[in-house]
Design a protein around this motif. Structure first.
Motif, mmCIF file in Angstrom:
data_model
loop_
_atom_site.group_PDB
_atom_site.id
_atom_site.type_symbol
_atom_site.label_atom_id
_atom_site.label_comp_id
_atom_site.label_asym_id
_atom_site.label_seq_id
_atom_site.Cartn_x
_atom_site.Cartn_y
_atom_site.Cartn_z
ATOM 1 N N TYR B 348 0.875 -1.292 0.110
ATOM 2 C CA TYR B 348 -0.022 0.016 0.050
ATOM 3 C C TYR B 348 0.975 1.334 -0.036
ATOM 4 N N SER B 349 0.235 2.380 -0.106
ATOM 5 C CA SER B 349 0.995 3.539 -0.097
ATOM 6 C C SER B 349 1.609 4.154 1.111
ATOM 7 N N GLY B 350 0.944 3.340 2.260
ATOM 8 C CA GLY B 350 1.459 3.727 3.477
ATOM 9 C C GLY B 350 2.361 2.376 3.822
ATOM 10 N N PRO B 351 2.930 2.441 5.264
ATOM 11 C CA PRO B 351 3.955 1.452 5.298
ATOM 12 C C PRO B 351 3.141 -0.134 5.857
ATOM 13 N N LEU B 352 2.536 -0.543 4.815
ATOM 14 C CA LEU B 352 1.608 -1.305 5.224
ATOM 15 C C LEU B 352 1.555 -2.493 3.799
ATOM 16 N N TYR B 353 1.584 -3.827 4.261
ATOM 17 C CA TYR B 353 1.479 -4.784 3.020
ATOM 18 C C TYR B 353 0.580 -5.860 3.477
ATOM 19 N N SER B 354 0.095 -6.693 2.452
ATOM 20 C CA SER B 354 -0.927 -7.432 3.024
ATOM 21 C C SER B 354 -0.741 -8.651 1.797
ATOM 22 N N GLN B 355 -1.170 -9.761 2.340
ATOM 23 C CA GLN B 355 -1.163 -10.980 1.322
ATOM 24 C C GLN B 355 -2.662 -11.490 1.366
ATOM 25 N N PHE B 356 -3.152 -12.059 0.335
ATOM 26 C CA PHE B 356 -4.653 -12.650 0.532
ATOM 27 C C PHE B 356 -4.368 -13.812 -0.442
ATOM 28 N N THR B 357 -4.807 -15.071 -0.025
ATOM 29 C CA THR B 357 -4.575 -16.384 -0.596
ATOM 30 C C THR B 357 -6.063 -17.146 -0.461
ATOM 31 N N ILE B 358 -6.559 -17.482 -1.671
ATOM 32 C CA ILE B 358 -7.699 -18.358 -1.611
ATOM 33 C C ILE B 358 -6.977 -19.551 -2.344
ATOM 34 N N SER B 359 -7.223 -20.927 -1.678
ATOM 35 C CA SER B 359 -6.606 -21.889 -2.426
ATOM 36 C C SER B 359 -7.259 -23.085 -2.224
ATOM 37 N N TYR B 360 -7.077 -24.287 -2.896
ATOM 38 C CA TYR B 360 -7.896 -25.494 -2.832
ATOM 39 C C TYR B 360 -6.803 -26.508 -2.755
ATOM 40 N N SER B 361 -6.767 -27.328 -1.970
ATOM 41 C CA SER B 361 -5.683 -28.293 -1.858
ATOM 42 C C SER B 361 -6.512 -29.793 -1.726
ATOM 43 N N GLN B 362 -6.052 -30.670 -2.549
ATOM 44 C CA GLN B 362 -6.829 -32.123 -2.597
ATOM 45 C C GLN B 362 -5.596 -33.177 -2.633
ATOM 46 N N PHE B 363 -6.197 -34.142 -1.778
ATOM 47 C CA PHE B 363 -5.137 -35.270 -1.728
ATOM 48 C C PHE B 363 -6.076 -36.513 -1.995
ATOM 49 N N LEU B 364 -5.627 -37.386 -2.895
ATOM 50 C CA LEU B 364 -6.413 -38.688 -2.930
ATOM 51 C C LEU B 364 -5.467 -39.954 -3.060
ATOM 52 N N GLY B 365 -5.763 -40.840 -2.343
ATOM 53 C CA GLY B 365 -4.950 -41.845 -2.167
ATOM 54 C C GLY B 365 -6.011 -43.115 -2.376
ATOM 55 N N GLU B 366 -5.616 -44.148 -3.162
ATOM 56 C CA GLU B 366 -6.479 -45.131 -3.243
ATOM 57 C C GLU B 366 -6.006 -46.384 -3.501
#
Lengths: 322, 744
Positions: B348-366
């Protein structure tokens, strides 16, 4: 700097002389006991064995040549709380295990046929005063699930014929066997013959190999109808008189192991995969005071018939009554 | 009681916020430190202003931020990074403004092997970061490789980290089980980050930019695990020109493509097996019919015309392992990881920063049984997460960080245990949590990272409304002597249902802890010191105590359906770790020693878990021989791991098909009787690995050749012994391997 480089070189020199260390995975020997008794609902002869543990020099347990069978045990089997049977000892010729030179010893009773639903108990008093105890329950009969069972061959829209069943108890092991029952005319008389039928043939390592039904948790068995046709054809191979053959049915015989025997079978056969390595998995036992299993099994039979047209297509005589 | 705590929290918060007296006439300097050739972020690089003795490290995005600089003056600012030419720039810092200077550093020549001009210690004098190890892609290259370079294997050589066999990349941190380690790829969790029975990690080191590994005492922004956090940040791709890499080892072939796109960059990589013959040595002569691949793709978009200061990343990752038997009597296996994430990093213009994460994680074992006796097994994990973190920097150097996290997790497990008893678990949960932390960096010799994680809604019902306080402290007694400490509470609501006795495991399923068990929690106490008597020499010591409550243990006595799958267990671990780092231009030498104890208690039965190693020593020597030659040697020693002894044999009924034979009379086979769990100790483990690498820098092509020998003196380290036969199975023997990397 040079000294720093010398450190690992020095370590190598020391360690090269000690690449392999003697190691034995064995701890202090402790005597243990094992009892095996599998009650059959199809006979009055029931057999039990009792052995003690042993140790050997080195790591090859087959080096033990002394039969660990324990003589002079006092063994009783109860059905419920009322009926008790005392087992006697005997011996027979060894057919499978040839490690020991003397006969195969066992305890038996020939006057006891377990019934479905029976609650059985066993107690073995060892000569040293220790007791081995166990209980098991003979399994209730399974029911054939006719919604998933084919009644006759050939079947429509499928390449296999299936018999399916259901049980009120989960996780049981079922051991199915499929046989073709047929009569053959010999000197004017019909003789009953049977031939085992595999589930299918598969090519394994370049060879056509029959895949037989084997004990598993599956509550169904499927037989490839092409295989059935091949078996039907093979019974009269080389014999031009096809009318000398009278085809009865495919008979499915299913042994149902009770909960204890099912768990013991599963743990013994290491049903799983061949790559996972378990180093100290538990050994199933329901014997209080030792190892082994006290279990039972029962049997269920059912049949799949053939259509008249199908039988006649081989030149055989159909016989639907069995 | 709860109200009192909240009041105290607000009081603390107001104190913290009011302590930041607005600084007049000061300016701020910020920017991104990148690689000049590729435009990739240089994580953990150093920026330093000598005149005011103040500096900052870059974060994983390459962002640096220096606040409270007396404004209206020009300063000489030094930008430095290991392996790159240091740059000194004259920068005018305006009053009450943020001056943004992005700097691209040029890689040092191969011959010189450039080292960092400013030490970390100068910049991070009061950084409270006990238990943290940072790894860059360059550092990974300097470890002798076993077939494939692997981030997990480099972690295994750190003090406090243990493994149970050469073939496995699984690791155990300070007495915690492997399921207590969280692996994050660009902030997204990977549940089963292994290829081929756990031999390698699924993360190709070629896509890695940097990694942070917390062995304990991890700060409030991390949660969900009891023992460790491994956060891997991938590359964004070359934003200046198109490039390609092709790499071949004895096991895999891989390719990487990267290049610029309008206002951004892309990177795609793929790796797959082409032969598994080399793995025979890992599996005692057994050549499993398996294959694996992994693919990764990332698009990065930065357009100041769209949103100034924003960086958007879209990434996808997929890995597949298959074990396909050509024998229908044997079962087949399949493991799949799928990850998709969108990330928005905003300055940001000020002394600020951010992190936005949207995620999908899948594990499949068969497990697909075919005509084998096995029953189908299945484990499916679906994780949808949303995270927002904000980072604010005060003029007095203090920093504030806070964030929220939403997670929806669904786990399905269908399997049978060794007694053939079925398990069917289908659990869903939603997690809502927030964290807040304050970094006191304003004092010259004192630093603190104080915060908490508030679990408002747990995946399990029992996980609701729980506060996980975290405190990390640093105090510089002398410029060359630093005291560090950490205390924190940690919560975990997922676990694996795999037997501890499995030294090679094909199926390690994750589930949400069933509600019949309490939530797993741990407390970490860590204290240590760091000495830097000479610039290239650092000696660190850390002592830890970790108490793990209500961790899970697989019920290996589950004989019937009504028996529970998991049992409640307690764990305890403590130890002390020493490490020495000597880093100069031609020579790097590191030595570490760990003295550790780990215990687990199940059903009032106390035992040593298999990864309890009393002594561990790692020695590593790296030599830059000039002209592109590099040599490394590593010696590892670990005292023998616990195992369960054989205390005799009994004749066990060998059951077959009763249709064919009545087995009871004489169908018996010897079977080993085991004593109490893990009372024995295997012989000590040690091995020496050597590697020699050469870089060729042609006009358009760079070629890297790497030749490694593992277990140079062919030490017969015992892996396990066959219970049936007593046969001893050793770990990796003398094992040479080579890789070639061609880069356009």
């Amino acid at each position: 700097m040079r000294k720093l480089i010398l450190i690992p070189l020095l370590l190598v020199a020391i360690l090269l002389s000690s690449c392999d260390e003697p190691f034995s995975p064995k701890g202090k020997y402790l005597e243990r006991y094992a009892l095996f008794g599998i009650m059959r609902a199809d006979t009055n002869l029931q057999v039990v064995t009792v052995t003690k543990s042993y140790d050997v020099e080195g790591l090859n347990p087959y080096a033990n040549k002394k039969d660990p069978f324990i003589k002079n045990c006092f063994i009783r089997i109860w059905r419920g709380n009322d009926e008790v049977h005392i087992l006697r000892d005997s011996a027979t010729v060894r057919n499978i295990d040839k490690r020991y030179s003397d006969s195969a010893h066992f305890y038996y009773t020939n006057n006891f046929t377990p019934q479905k639903g029976d609650e059985l108990s066993i107690e073995c008093l060892l000569p040293n005063g220790r007791r081995l105890k166990a209980t098991t329950k003979v399994i209730q009969p399974i029911e054939i699930d006719y919604s998933g069972t084919d009644l006759e061959i050939p079947v429509t829209d499928k390449k296999f014929a299936q018999v399916k069943w259901r049980s009120s108890v989960e996780d049981l092991v079922y051991s199915p066997q499929v046989e073709l029952y047929y009569d053959k005319a010999v000197n004017g008389r019909w003789e009953l013959h049977t031939v085992k039928v595999p589930m299918k043939y598969a090519v394994i390592n370049g060879h056509k190999t029959p895949i037989w039904p084997s004990p598993s948790h599956r509550n169904y068995v499927q037989i490839d109808t092409v295989v059935v046709g091949q078996i039907l054809k093979s019974i009269s191979e080389g014999d031009p008189n096809k009318s000398h053959y009278r085809i009865r049915a495919l008979i499915f015989s299913i042994y149902i192991y009770d909960r204890n025997l099912s768990a013991f079978y599963s743990s013994s056969k290491k049903i799983g995969d061949e790559f996972s390595v378990r180093v100290d998995e538990r050994d199933f036992t329901n014997i209080d005071g030792g190892f082994g299993v006290f279990g039972s099994y029962t049997e269920k039979k059912t049949a799949i018939l053939f259509t008249e047209k199908y039988i006649r297509s081989f030149g055989y005589v159909p016989l639907k009554t069995f | 009681m709860k109200l009192k705590k909240i009041k105290l929290l607000f009081l603390l918060l107001s104190l913290v916020l009011t302590s930041n007296i607005p600084a007049q006439n000061t300016g701020k300097l910020r920017g991104f430190l990148t690689d000049k050739r590729t435009g990739e972020a240089l994580a953990f690089g150093n920026v330093f202003i000598k005149e005011i003795d103040r500096g900052a490290s870059t974060n994983t995005e390459g962002l640096y931020f220096i606040t409270g600089i007396p404004g209206g003056k020009e300063y000489k600012v030094t930008f430095s990074y290991v392996g790159y030419k240091t740059k000194v720039l004259k920068i005018f810092i305006a009053k009450n403004k943020i001056t943004q200077v992005n700097v691209a550093l040029e890689q040092g020549s191969i011959e010189l092997g450039t080292v960092e001009k400013i030490g970390k210690k100068t910049v991070e004098k009061n950084e409270a970061n006990i238990g943290l190890q940072r790894i860059t892609a360059k550092q990974l290259e300097s470890i002798p490789q076993s077939v494939e370079p692997d981030i997990f294997r480099s972690i295994q050589t750190m003090p406090g980290v243990r493994y149970t066999g050469d073939i496995s990349a699984r690791y155990y941190v300070r007495g915690g089980a492997s399921n207590q380690n969280l692996v994050l790829l660009n902030g997204t969790p990977i549940y089963n980050p292994f290829h081929a029975f756990g031999m390698f990690s699924v993360i190709d080191p070629e896509i890695m930019n940097s990694a942070e590994f917390y062995k304990g005492g991890f700060p409030a922004q991390y949660g969900g695990r009891l023992s460790s956090i491994l956060r891997i940040q991938t590359k964004d791709g070359n934003s200046n020109k198109y490039g390609a890499k092709a790499i071949a080892s004895f096991l895999t072939a891989k390719a990487l493509l990267e290049g610029p796109i309008p206002h951004g960059s892309f990177i795609f990589s793929g790796r797959r097996t082409y032969s598994t013959r080399v793995l025979k040595k890992f599996l005692n002569g057994n050549q499993p019919p398996f294959e694996f691949y992994d693919i990764f793709g990332k698009l990065t978009y930065r357009n100041p015309g769209f949103i100034p200061g924003a960086k958007f990343s879209f990434q996808g990752f997929s890995s597949l392992d298959r074990l396909l038997n050509d024998n229908p009597l044997k079962e087949d296996f399949k493991w799949v990881n799928n990850l998709f994430a969108f990330n928005w990093f905003q300055v940001y213009s000020g002394p600020l920063y951010s992190q936005f994460t949207i995620s999908y994680s899948q594990f499949l074992g068969e497990l697909i049984p075919n005509f084998s006796k096995a029953r189908p097994k299945k484990n499916k994990v679906d994780d949808i997460s949303l995270k927002m973190d904000f980072h604010y920097l005060f003029d007095n150097k203090n920093e504030i960080e806070f964030g929220v996290q939403f997670q929806s997790l669904h786990t399905i497990l269908k399997m049978e245990n060794q007694f053939g008893i079925n398990t069917k678990i289908d659990n869903s949960g939603a997690y809502i949590g927030t964290f807040f932390k304050y970094k006191f960096l304003q004092y010259e010799n004192f630093g603190a990272d104080v915060g908490f994680r508030a679990d408002l809604k747990g995946l399990m019902d029992a996980g609701d409304f729980f506060i996980e306080p975290r405190v990390n402290l640093t105090y510089n007694v002398f410029p060359w002597f630093k005291l560090k400490g950490s205390w924190g509470v940690y919560q975990q609501e997922i676990t694996t249902v795999s037997e501890e006795s499995e030294v090679i495991s094909l199926f390690e399923p994750y589930i949400i802890i069933p509600d019949y068990l309490p939530v797993s929690r741990a407390i970490h106490y860590i204290a240590g010191f760091e000495i830097q008597p000479l610039v290239p020499l650092t000696i660190t010591t850390e002592a830890y105590y970790k108490k793990m409550n209500n961790i899970t243990a697989v019920n290996d006595n589950k004989k019937f359906l009504e028996d529970k799958d998991l049992l409640r267990a307690q764990g305890e671990a403590y130890g002390v770790e020493f490490s020495l780092n000597y880093l100069t231009r031609p020579v790097t030498f590191t030595a570490s020693y760990s003295l550790a104890w780990a215990y687990k208690e199940v059903n009032n039965w106390l035992y040593l878990p298999r990864f309890d190693a009393r002594h561990t020593i790692n020695l590593s020597l790296g030599l830059n021989l000039g002209k592109g030659w590099r040599a490394n040697a590593m010696w590892i020693f670990g005292s023998g791991l616990p195992y369960t002894q054989i205390i005799g044999y009994y004749d066990k009924l060998a059951l077959g098909d009763f249709h064919n034979q009545w087995y009871i009379y004489d169908s018996y086979l010897p079977y080993a009787i085991l004593g109490d769990r893990n009372l024995g100790r295997l012989p000590d483990y040690h091995r020496l690995d050597l590697s020699l690498a050469k870089k060729f820098d042609f006009k358009f092509v760079k070629v890297d050749l790497d030749f490694s020998i593992l277990n140079v003196y062919n030490r017969k380290n015992i892996f396990y012994f066959q219970r049936d036969t007593g046969e001893i199975v050793n770990m990796l023997p003398f094992f040479p391997s080579a890789t070639i990397k061609v880069e356009l």
